[in-house]
Design a protein around this motif. Structure first.
Motif, PDB file in Angstrom:
ATOM      1  N   ASP A 148      17.343  87.139  47.519  1.00 14.20           N
ATOM      2  CA  ASP A 148      16.504  87.074  48.711  1.00 14.20           C
ATOM      3  C   ASP A 148      16.970  88.082  49.762  1.00 14.20           C
ATOM      4  N   ALA A 149      17.139  89.336  49.309  1.00  7.15           N
ATOM      5  CA  ALA A 149      17.620  90.381  50.209  1.00  7.15           C
ATOM      6  C   ALA A 149      17.299  91.751  49.612  1.00  7.15           C
ATOM      7  N   PRO A 150      17.164  92.791  50.449  1.00  5.29           N
ATOM      8  CA  PRO A 150      16.967  94.151  49.930  1.00  5.29           C
ATOM      9  C   PRO A 150      18.162  94.586  49.092  1.00  5.29           C
ATOM     10  N   VAL A 151      17.895  95.376  48.048  1.00  2.00           N
ATOM     11  CA  VAL A 151      18.933  95.745  47.081  1.00  2.00           C
ATOM     12  C   VAL A 151      18.857  97.236  46.781  1.00  2.00           C
ATOM     13  N   THR A 152      20.025  97.853  46.610  1.00  5.86           N
ATOM     14  CA  THR A 152      20.109  99.200  46.032  1.00  5.86           C
ATOM     15  C   THR A 152      21.013  99.131  44.809  1.00  5.86           C
ATOM     16  N   ILE A 153      20.700  99.945  43.814  1.00  8.14           N
ATOM     17  CA  ILE A 153      21.540 100.077  42.616  1.00  8.14           C
ATOM     18  C   ILE A 153      22.133 101.476  42.634  1.00  8.14           C
ATOM     19  N   LEU A 206      32.566  89.598  42.405  1.00  9.82           N
ATOM     20  CA  LEU A 206      31.643  90.011  43.448  1.00  9.82           C
ATOM     21  C   LEU A 206      32.404  90.139  44.765  1.00  9.82           C
ATOM     22  N   VAL A 207      31.969  91.067  45.599  1.00 14.31           N
ATOM     23  CA  VAL A 207      32.673  91.352  46.847  1.00 14.31           C
ATOM     24  C   VAL A 207      31.719  91.122  48.017  1.00 14.31           C
ATOM     25  N   PHE A 208      32.140  90.299  48.981  1.00 17.08           N
ATOM     26  CA  PHE A 208      31.348  90.102  50.191  1.00 17.08           C
ATOM     27  C   PHE A 208      31.988  90.889  51.327  1.00 17.08           C
ATOM     28  N   VAL A 209      31.177  91.724  52.002  1.00 15.96           N
ATOM     29  CA  VAL A 209      31.680  92.556  53.096  1.00 15.96           C
ATOM     30  C   VAL A 209      31.033  92.082  54.395  1.00 15.96           C
ATOM     31  N   PRO A 210      31.834  91.627  55.364  1.00 17.71           N
ATOM     32  CA  PRO A 210      31.257  91.156  56.635  1.00 17.71           C
ATOM     33  C   PRO A 210      30.565  92.293  57.395  1.00 17.71           C
ATOM     34  N   GLN A 211      29.894  91.917  58.467  1.00 15.98           N
ATOM     35  CA  GLN A 211      29.186  92.899  59.296  1.00 15.98           C
ATOM     36  C   GLN A 211      30.146  93.961  59.795  1.00 15.98           C
ATOM     37  N   PRO A 218      25.979  92.633  56.841  1.00 14.47           N
ATOM     38  CA  PRO A 218      26.858  92.225  55.726  1.00 14.47           C
ATOM     39  C   PRO A 218      26.287  92.684  54.373  1.00 14.47           C
ATOM     40  N   ARG A 219      27.171  92.888  53.409  1.00 13.19           N
ATOM     41  CA  ARG A 219      26.783  93.321  52.077  1.00 13.19           C
ATOM     42  C   ARG A 219      27.424  92.416  51.032  1.00 13.19           C
ATOM     43  N   LEU A 220      26.645  92.177  49.969  1.00 12.24           N
ATOM     44  CA  LEU A 220      27.194  91.567  48.768  1.00 12.24           C
ATOM     45  C   LEU A 220      27.186  92.648  47.702  1.00 12.24           C
ATOM     46  N   PRO A 241      27.259  84.575  53.227  1.00 19.12           N
ATOM     47  CA  PRO A 241      27.658  84.227  51.853  1.00 19.12           C
ATOM     48  C   PRO A 241      26.473  83.696  51.041  1.00 19.12           C
ATOM     49  N   VAL A 242      26.464  83.998  49.748  1.00 19.50           N
ATOM     50  CA  VAL A 242      25.364  83.643  48.850  1.00 19.50           C
ATOM     51  C   VAL A 242      25.772  82.422  48.021  1.00 19.50           C
ATOM     52  N   PRO A 243      24.852  81.456  47.810  1.00 18.97           N
ATOM     53  CA  PRO A 243      25.180  80.253  47.006  1.00 18.97           C
ATOM     54  C   PRO A 243      25.661  80.613  45.602  1.00 18.97           C
ATOM     55  N   ASP A 244      26.506  79.737  45.045  1.00 20.21           N
ATOM     56  CA  ASP A 244      27.130  80.010  43.749  1.00 20.21           C
ATOM     57  C   ASP A 244      26.110  80.185  42.624  1.00 20.21           C
ATOM     58  N   GLU A 245      25.025  79.382  42.617  1.00 18.18           N
ATOM     59  CA  GLU A 245      24.068  79.495  41.521  1.00 18.18           C
ATOM     60  C   GLU A 245      23.380  80.862  41.526  1.00 18.18           C
TER      61      GLU A 245
END
Length: 518
Positions: A148-153, A206-211, A218-220, A241-245
């Motif tokens: 549920d967020a914009p994504v780049t590969i 997976l790496v979570f980067v704060p604002q 923030p980035r996941l 943070p994104v839910p575990d599922e």
């Protein structure tokens, strides 16, 4: 290939329209206009005039776009239809496009990037693959739906290769990344300070980067791996943070993307090999291929031969490294191939942008400061494709002269050393014994060997300095009287008529044959 008119048709009249039509230049990329004095765009760029507010600013950007051979410029009304702006674009043969007033620059970036990426995606004729890029964009959209967020590969070099269509949550870093196809330096510094790249390189987590600073959201970050190798990464602009599922679903998507990136790597390698083989054929002999088939920009061109450490073998072995160096310095599509044991680059003979001869010359000189063994020889200008083999032969020939007693330095240009090339061709076309068949020089050579004199060097300096005893003496590091004494003595040993222009020419050819490369 896609033109500005093709892009306007693809996006639709509801958003874009052509105001000034000028030719059918190929569009290779999209970039944002700079309002300072820096060059605006590169050859083939469609430049977006976001931030341009006055006709004077538009005129300045149009001038820089034209100088860079940009494909076109996009402006909003009323600037796009301002008489001064349209006449300026028409005078400089630059296509001008209007973005409707209700259109968003951010929306346009995504639309244009999608159109261009699909237009330049490799086709089945060369690679047997037609859907890899479309599938990557589809997977980006699917990943965006999961998180549920914009994504780049991005690939392993952090270049954007696909992105989701949604842009409801964005920041300056995301826009710059997609427009420039690479993460900006200040953003990289922020992520590096957080240890993101170290974590990606070493693990699968997976790496979570704060604002971050300057409004960076923030980035996941999800690594994409195959075996132990990092192939790329997924970057999602998230609120927190994104839910575990969802994280588990993302890791499954990363496994699917790994297969696509492996396939893309093979596809790109095949395409590069096909392109290189075509370029090699065109450099060896005139080939019945068009400029577009060879992937060449508008000419004229030069062929540049690269050498290292007194030879070419090492630099040929590092073809991939050289391609990487040129890309890092701004050349998007290095036209480099090895023909025989010589590594060759085809550059345009105009302007100073990446991919031009002046740009290549500066790059080689800069690298040669740290690696004096690196050098290059540039063949003459090739106005037509059929001239490329001739320019290639001249470039390779200059490498034989580089480092000689007469020619030294990191870069040689054919126009600057043509006289040495002519002499070199003469002395290499005829065996040395056949050139040293008579005259005074063989006698002086024998005398120098027997008695340790320097009469051959004395004659060479006299001829080089056109009979000026002071200059010839300085060249030999002796007193002018010593030079005059030597000239009298050598005239007693061997009859030499230095008043004859033909004799002087013959002696210079013999001296060149006696000292190859001098």
């Amino acid at each position: 290939m896609i033109t500005v008119a093709g892009i306007v048709d693809a996006v639709g009249a509801a958003l874009l329209k052509v105001v000034v039509a000028a030719g059918a230049a190929e569009v290779r990329d999209v970039t944002l206009a700079e309002l300072d004095e820096a060059p605006t765009g590169q050859s083939g760029d469609l430049v977006l005039g976001a931030g341009i507010a006055t006709p004077d600013q538009a005129h300045a950007v149009i001038e820089r776009c034209a100088a860079a051979a940009a494909a076109g410029l996009v402006l909003k009304p009323p600037l796009a239809s301002h008489p001064d702006v349209t006449s300026s674009a028409a005078d400089r043969d630059l296509t001008l496009v209007e973005l409707q007033s209700h259109g968003s620059w951010t929306q346009l970036v995504w639309l244009l990037r999608g159109v261009i990426d699909r237009a330049v995606a490799p086709g089945s004729l060369e690679t047997g693959e037609t859907g890899v890029y479309d599938e990557l964009f589809a997977l980006a959209d699917a990943t965006a739906a999961i998180v549920d967020a914009p994504v780049t590969i991005e690939d392993a070099q952090y270049r954007v290769i696909a992105y989701s269509s949604r842009q409801d949550r964005t920041d300056p870093a995301r826009v710059s990344t997609i427009v420039g196809r690479r993460v900006p330096g200040d953003v990289i510094a922020h992520f590096r300070s957080r240890g993101v790249f170290r974590k990606l390189a070493k693990g699968r987590q997976l790496v979570f980067v704060p604002q971050g600073p300057d409004g960076t959201l923030p980035r996941l970050v999800i690594p994409i791996r195959a075996g132990g190798e990092l192939l790329g990464s997924i970057w999602a602009v998230v609120d927190g943070p994104v839910p575990d599922e969802r994280l588990r679903d993302l890791q499954g998507t990363a496994s699917v993307l790994a297969l696509h990136l492996l396939r893309l790597r093979v596809q790109a390698d095949v395409a590069r090999r096909v392109s290189a083989e075509r370029l090699k054929a065109a450099l060896r002999a005139p080939a019945p291929m068009s400029r577009e088939e060879l992937g060449l920009p508008q000419g004229p061109w030069r062929v540049v031969a690269l050498g290292a450490h007194g030879g070419t073998g090492e630099i040929v072995d590092n073809l991939a490294l050289w391609e990487s160096i040129t890309r890092r310095h701004g050349w998007r599509q290095p036209l480099i191939a090895d023909v025989g044991d010589v590594l060759l680059a085809v550059v345009v003979d105009r302007g100073e942008l990446p991919g031009s001869w002046l740009w290549m010359e500066r790059l080689i000189r800069d690298i040669a400061v740290h690696d004096p063994g690196l050098g290059a020889g540039s063949g003459g200008v090739a106005a037509e494709l059929t001239d490329l083999p001739r320019s290639r032969a001249e470039a390779a020939e200059l490498l034989a002269l580089r480092g000689s007693a007469r020619q030294h330095g990191s870069v040689l240009r054919f126009e600057d050393v043509w006289a040495d090339v002519v002499v070199h061709r003469v002395v290499t076309a005829v065996p040395q014994p056949d050139l040293l068949v008579g005259g005074p020089l063989p006698t002086l050579v024998a005398h120098d060997r027997r008695h340790g004199t320097d009469y051959v060097a004395t004659v060479a300096a006299w001829l080089e300095q056109q009979g000026n005893p002071n200059k010839a003496a300085r060249q030999l590091h002796v007193h002018p009287n010593t030079l005059r004494h030597r000239m009298r003595r050598l005239a007693e040993i061997a009859h030499i008529d230095l008043e004859s222009s033909r004799t002087r020419l013959a002696l210079q050819i013999q001296l060149a044959a006696l000292r190859p490369g001098s």
